[in-house]
Motif scaffolding. Sequence first.
Motif, PDB file in Angstrom:
ATOM      1  N   GLU A   3       0.830  -1.203   0.000  1.00 36.88           N
ATOM      2  CA  GLU A   3       0.000   0.000   0.000  1.00 36.88           C
ATOM      3  C   GLU A   3       0.866   1.255   0.000  1.00 36.88           C
ATOM      4  OE1 GLU A   3      -3.760   1.879   2.453  1.00 36.88           O
ATOM      5  OE2 GLU A   3      -2.995  -0.091   3.016  1.00 36.88           O
ATOM      6  N   LEU A   4       1.923   1.254   0.788  1.00 35.42           N
ATOM      7  CA  LEU A   4       2.831   2.403   0.842  1.00 35.42           C
ATOM      8  C   LEU A   4       3.543   2.635  -0.482  1.00 35.42           C
ATOM      9  CD1 LEU A   4       4.420   1.881   4.358  1.00 35.42           C
ATOM     10  CD2 LEU A   4       2.761   3.627   3.678  1.00 35.42           C
ATOM     11  N   GLN A   5       3.723   1.584  -1.245  1.00 33.94           N
ATOM     12  CA  GLN A   5       4.405   1.685  -2.534  1.00 33.94           C
ATOM     13  C   GLN A   5       3.468   2.116  -3.655  1.00 33.94           C
ATOM     14  OE1 GLN A   5       6.503  -1.976  -3.430  1.00 33.94           O
ATOM     15  NE2 GLN A   5       6.432  -2.409  -1.266  1.00 33.94           N
ATOM     16  N   GLY A   6       2.194   2.213  -3.343  1.00 34.01           N
ATOM     17  CA  GLY A   6       1.232   2.553  -4.374  1.00 34.01           C
ATOM     18  C   GLY A   6       0.712   1.339  -5.125  1.00 34.01           C
ATOM     19  N   LEU A   7       1.035   0.159  -4.631  1.00 35.25           N
ATOM     20  CA  LEU A   7       0.589  -1.084  -5.261  1.00 35.25           C
ATOM     21  C   LEU A   7      -0.748  -1.489  -4.633  1.00 35.25           C
ATOM     22  CD1 LEU A   7       4.048  -2.871  -5.223  1.00 35.25           C
ATOM     23  CD2 LEU A   7       2.986  -1.644  -7.118  1.00 35.25           C
ATOM     24  N   LYS A   8      -1.765  -0.712  -4.950  1.00 37.15           N
ATOM     25  CA  LYS A   8      -3.063  -0.851  -4.284  1.00 37.15           C
ATOM     26  C   LYS A   8      -3.726  -2.194  -4.536  1.00 37.15           C
ATOM     27  CE  LYS A   8      -2.696   3.428  -3.032  1.00 37.15           C
ATOM     28  NZ  LYS A   8      -2.083   3.761  -1.802  1.00 37.15           N
ATOM     29  N   SER A   9      -3.709  -2.666  -5.783  1.00 38.50           N
ATOM     30  CA  SER A   9      -4.406  -3.928  -6.053  1.00 38.50           C
ATOM     31  C   SER A   9      -3.714  -5.104  -5.365  1.00 38.50           C
ATOM     32  CB  SER A   9      -4.563  -4.178  -7.548  1.00 38.50           C
ATOM     33  OG  SER A   9      -3.360  -4.009  -8.220  1.00 38.50           O
ATOM     34  N   GLU A  47       5.627  -0.222 -12.366  1.00 35.25           N
ATOM     35  CA  GLU A  47       6.112  -1.581 -12.606  1.00 35.25           C
ATOM     36  C   GLU A  47       7.612  -1.698 -12.367  1.00 35.25           C
ATOM     37  OE1 GLU A  47       4.481  -4.363 -13.056  1.00 35.25           O
ATOM     38  OE2 GLU A  47       2.523  -3.385 -13.100  1.00 35.25           O
ATOM     39  N   THR A  48       8.357  -0.642 -12.653  1.00 33.15           N
ATOM     40  CA  THR A  48       9.803  -0.676 -12.427  1.00 33.15           C
ATOM     41  C   THR A  48      10.107  -0.863 -10.957  1.00 33.15           C
ATOM     42  OG1 THR A  48      10.149   0.778 -14.329  1.00 33.15           O
ATOM     43  CG2 THR A  48      11.961   0.606 -12.737  1.00 33.15           C
ATOM     44  N   MET A  49       9.448  -0.082 -10.087  1.00 34.95           N
ATOM     45  CA  MET A  49       9.705  -0.195  -8.656  1.00 34.95           C
ATOM     46  C   MET A  49       9.115  -1.483  -8.099  1.00 34.95           C
ATOM     47  SD  MET A  49      11.787   2.076  -8.053  1.00 34.95           S
ATOM     48  CE  MET A  49      12.024   1.813  -6.324  1.00 34.95           C
ATOM     49  N   LYS A  50       8.034  -1.957  -8.667  1.00 32.41           N
ATOM     50  CA  LYS A  50       7.466  -3.232  -8.225  1.00 32.41           C
ATOM     51  C   LYS A  50       8.475  -4.356  -8.476  1.00 32.41           C
ATOM     52  CE  LYS A  50       3.735  -6.459  -9.236  1.00 32.41           C
ATOM     53  NZ  LYS A  50       2.560  -6.706 -10.080  1.00 32.41           N
ATOM     54  N   PHE A  52      11.709  -4.052  -8.916  1.00 29.79           N
ATOM     55  CA  PHE A  52      12.862  -3.807  -8.057  1.00 29.79           C
ATOM     56  C   PHE A  52      12.584  -4.323  -6.648  1.00 29.79           C
ATOM     57  CE2 PHE A  52      15.370  -1.090  -5.214  1.00 29.79           C
ATOM     58  CZ  PHE A  52      16.635  -1.267  -5.745  1.00 29.79           C
ATOM     59  N   PHE A  53      11.393  -4.025  -6.112  1.00 31.65           N
ATOM     60  CA  PHE A  53      11.028  -4.456  -4.764  1.00 31.65           C
ATOM     61  C   PHE A  53      11.014  -5.982  -4.653  1.00 31.65           C
ATOM     62  CE2 PHE A  53       7.609  -5.830  -1.884  1.00 31.65           C
ATOM     63  CZ  PHE A  53       8.168  -5.417  -0.687  1.00 31.65           C
ATOM     64  N   VAL A  54      10.429  -6.638  -5.620  1.00 30.43           N
ATOM     65  CA  VAL A  54      10.309  -8.092  -5.581  1.00 30.43           C
ATOM     66  C   VAL A  54      11.679  -8.763  -5.664  1.00 30.43           C
ATOM     67  CG1 VAL A  54       9.445 -10.078  -6.885  1.00 30.43           C
ATOM     68  CG2 VAL A  54       7.957  -8.113  -6.476  1.00 30.43           C
ATOM     69  N   GLU A  55      12.589  -8.183  -6.424  1.00 31.09           N
ATOM     70  CA  GLU A  55      13.879  -8.816  -6.661  1.00 31.09           C
ATOM     71  C   GLU A  55      15.012  -8.322  -5.770  1.00 31.09           C
ATOM     72  OE1 GLU A  55      14.511  -8.297 -10.840  1.00 31.09           O
ATOM     73  OE2 GLU A  55      12.859  -9.647 -11.357  1.00 31.09           O
ATOM     74  N   MET A  56      14.812  -7.280  -4.978  1.00 32.12           N
ATOM     75  CA  MET A  56      15.928  -6.734  -4.198  1.00 32.12           C
ATOM     76  C   MET A  56      16.391  -7.722  -3.133  1.00 32.12           C
ATOM     77  SD  MET A  56      14.142  -3.676  -2.078  1.00 32.12           S
ATOM     78  CE  MET A  56      12.827  -3.982  -0.940  1.00 32.12           C
ATOM     79  N   ASP A  57      17.705  -7.762  -2.949  1.00 38.25           N
ATOM     80  CA  ASP A  57      18.241  -8.710  -1.980  1.00 38.25           C
ATOM     81  C   ASP A  57      19.505  -8.219  -1.279  1.00 38.25           C
ATOM     82  OD1 ASP A  57      20.066  -8.917  -4.000  1.00 38.25           O
ATOM     83  OD2 ASP A  57      19.895 -11.079  -4.250  1.00 38.25           O
ATOM     84  N   PHE A  65      15.489   1.578  -2.220  1.00 37.70           N
ATOM     85  CA  PHE A  65      14.033   1.486  -2.198  1.00 37.70           C
ATOM     86  C   PHE A  65      13.460   2.386  -1.106  1.00 37.70           C
ATOM     87  CE2 PHE A  65       9.946  -0.508  -1.219  1.00 37.70           C
ATOM     88  CZ  PHE A  65       9.397  -0.455  -2.483  1.00 37.70           C
ATOM     89  N   GLU A  66      14.100   2.412   0.036  1.00 39.07           N
ATOM     90  CA  GLU A  66      13.661   3.266   1.140  1.00 39.07           C
ATOM     91  C   GLU A  66      13.723   4.743   0.728  1.00 39.07           C
ATOM     92  OE1 GLU A  66      16.014   3.512   4.911  1.00 39.07           O
ATOM     93  OE2 GLU A  66      14.317   2.296   5.605  1.00 39.07           O
ATOM     94  N   ARG A  67      14.778   5.134   0.017  1.00 37.03           N
ATOM     95  CA  ARG A  67      14.878   6.524  -0.474  1.00 37.03           C
ATOM     96  C   ARG A  67      13.739   6.829  -1.439  1.00 37.03           C
ATOM     97  NH1 ARG A  67      20.358   5.324  -0.158  1.00 37.03           N
ATOM     98  NH2 ARG A  67      20.490   4.643  -2.326  1.00 37.03           N
ATOM     99  N   TRP A  68      13.421   5.869  -2.318  1.00 33.73           N
ATOM    100  CA  TRP A  68      12.328   6.069  -3.266  1.00 33.73           C
ATOM    101  C   TRP A  68      11.003   6.252  -2.526  1.00 33.73           C
ATOM    102  CZ3 TRP A  68       8.014   2.973  -4.362  1.00 33.73           C
ATOM    103  CH2 TRP A  68       7.284   3.359  -5.457  1.00 33.73           C
TER     104      TRP A  68
END
Length: 72
Positions: A3-9, A47-50, A52-57, A65-68
């Motif tokens: 939700e914070l990322q704007g990924l509402k669905s 979609e780019t940040m989505k 990035f979020f899913v794959e970050m490690d 991501f926190e800065r974004w």
Amino acid sequence: MYELQGLKSEALEIYKEILKKDPQNGEARAAIHRLSGVRRHFPGVNETMKKFFVEMDSDAEFAEFERWLSRL
């Protein structure tokens, strides 16, 4: 987090799953109500940040991501 990322669905789907498992969960019910209204105003997903979020490690990726998120 979604939700914070704007990924509402995506957030809405998680809240629905929570409500299926715990029908008395008022927080999930309120979130579903809130997101159902908000979704109409913010169609689309970054979609780019989505991806990035899913794959970050790494710590560096988490920091980026926190800065974004802080710029939202």
